[in-house]
Design an enzyme around this catalytic site. Structure first.
Site, PDB file in Angstrom:
ATOM      1  N   HIS A   1      33.503 -27.252  -8.347  1.00 38.44           N
ATOM      2  CA  HIS A   1      32.117 -27.571  -8.759  1.00 38.44           C
ATOM      3  C   HIS A   1      32.151 -28.733  -9.770  1.00 38.44           C
ATOM      4  CE1 HIS A   1      27.955 -27.339  -9.409  1.00 38.44           C
ATOM      5  NE2 HIS A   1      27.801 -26.063  -9.675  1.00 38.44           N
TER       6      HIS A   1
ATOM      7  N   TYR B   1      27.620 -29.210 -15.201  1.00 39.19           N
ATOM      8  CA  TYR B   1      28.643 -28.289 -15.683  1.00 39.19           C
ATOM      9  C   TYR B   1      29.863 -29.093 -16.136  1.00 39.19           C
ATOM     10  CZ  TYR B   1      25.258 -25.087 -13.805  1.00 39.19           C
ATOM     11  OH  TYR B   1      24.081 -24.425 -13.561  1.00 39.19           O
TER      12      TYR B   1
ATOM     13  N   ARG C   1      18.035 -22.681  -0.244  1.00 41.06           N
ATOM     14  CA  ARG C   1      16.816 -21.870  -0.240  1.00 41.06           C
ATOM     15  C   ARG C   1      16.345 -21.525   1.156  1.00 41.06           C
ATOM     16  NH1 ARG C   1      14.142 -26.008  -4.305  1.00 41.06           N
ATOM     17  NH2 ARG C   1      15.482 -27.298  -2.975  1.00 41.06           N
TER      18      ARG C   1
END
Ligand code: FNR
Length: 367
Positions: free
Chosen positions: A179, A184, A333
């Site tokens: 990731h 992050y 989604r």
């Protein structure tokens, strides 16, 4: 070949994904002390039953302080492998493939989880780490102020990525996704907005990318050589138009590091955007991130690319592949709304998709 590209298998290294539909990683805040639970087995299992080609499990922290919230998953402990293996075995029996996203939340650790049993204040140590610290780099008032990582701690995080990759391999994962997106830790190092270090991990692009490249090497060394590695990136901080911000992470730099990570052993780039600053300007529309994937695919031969972001139906996904903007298409989604997105897409594209054995009676009322 008459089979739509979306339903043709895709092979990278020794991994053959049965179709080109990927479930994007999505945090479910349903782990207990970092352990995956039956919720994950049911959720990921339903995507597999319904024919998704590759499922990438949610951001999973390589160290306890790398979780975004107390409900986030982890892979810092050998004991965490057991439940993962159960999930992997289930997906494999259904004919799908599965990977896991390895993550460290950096300055965005220490958020409260929705629907968690933990009181936020009791949970978090004073230990929110980032390339650079200080109050000006606090993500928002719900997060702690980050502190700067020492060189020894940087090494520990890099090693933790490698150890987590080894555990993922033991769980039988078909791939791991590093990731590097969404604000992050890795993205914090890459972007000049969040990296103000003056040592060899900050400053020039080469220095800011050093942490990522060391993580890639650590993961590559600890994951079976015949299995591919994915990297998720934010192609841009999405602030080019914002007044007062001059030095941010943008597509030209992403293209440069894409070449470096390819040479270091990354096989697939999963192209997202944003997440590193609240000042970002996201113009969301169907396929809004596809142009980033396309630019990278054109500029970096030898690196497969995943496009993601408001991909809503089969024809839209097929068009992305047909126009050679990406090699795989991911949805997040859309899968939450329609866990059978892959089978819906097959119907839209007139493909007789294989139903899982258990659901095969469902075919008869349609055909
Ligand atoms: C996400 N997203 C995300 N991204 C990521 O890299 N790791 C993660 O763990 C998560 N978690 C997550 C949770 C939930 C509930 C959502 C909705 C999203 C981002 C996701 O993978 C995807 O890139 C975006 O949602 C855009 O794609 P869609 O949803 O428009 O198909």
């Amino acid at each position: 070949d008459k089979v739509p590209l979306l339903f043709q298998p895709f092979t990278i290294k020794d991994l053959t994904i049965p179709n080109r539909i990927v479930v994007a990683p999505m945090c479910m805040y349903s782990s207990l002390d970092g352990f995956f639970t039956n919720f994950h087995l049911a959720s990921i299992g339903s995507f597999a039953i319904n024919g998704a080609g590759l499922i990438i499990q949610e951001a999973t922290a390589v160290l306890p302080n790398g979780r975004i919230t107390p409900g986030c998953a982890g892979l810092w402990d050998d004991a965490q492998v057991f439940k993962l293996k159960e999930i992997v075995d289930f997906v494999h029996v259904q004919g799908g493939k599965v990977g896991i996203q390895l993550a460290h939340a950096g300055r965005k650790a220490s958020a409260g989880a929705p629907y968690t049993k933990y009181p936020e204040s009791a949970f978090w140590p004073e230990d929110v780490i980032a390339p650079s610290g200080g109050a000006h780099l606090q993500w928002d008032k719900h997060h702690r102020v980050p502190r700067e990582l020492s060189l020894a701690e940087i090494r520990e995080v890099i090693d933790a990525f490698g150890a987590a990759a080894a555990r993922a391999a033991r769980a039988g994962m078909d791939t791991v996704e590093i990731h590097g997106a969404h604000g992050y830790l890795i993205h914090n190092f890459l972007s000049p907005l969040t990296n103000q270090r003056t040592d060899h991990y900050g400053g020039s692009l080469e220095n800011r990318a050093r942490f990522l490249l060391e993580v890639v090497k650590s993961v590559r060394a600890n994951f079976p050589a015949e299995k591919p590695i994915f990297l998720r990136v934010s192609a841009s901080d999405l602030v080019e138009e914002v007044e007062g911000i001059e030095d941010s992470w943008e597509i030209e730099q992403t293209i440069q590091i894409a070449k470096w990570v390819r040479d270091a052993g990354v096989d697939v780039l999963h192209v997202s955007s944003g997440g590193n600053t609240a000042q970002q300007k996201i113009l969301t529309a169907p396929g809004y991130q596809v142009p980033f994937a396309e630019q990278i695919k054109r500029a970096v031969p030898g690196l497969a690319v995943v496009a993601v972001g408001i991909i809503l139906d089969g024809p839209q996904a097929e068009e992305v592949l047909k126009s050679e903007k990406a090699d795989l298409v991911a949805a997040g989604r859309t899968f939450l709304r329609h866990p059978n997105f892959a089978m819906n897409s097959a119907r839209e594209l007139n493909v007789k998709a294989a139903y899982s054995q258990q659901y095969s009676r469902g075919r008869t009322i349609h055909s």
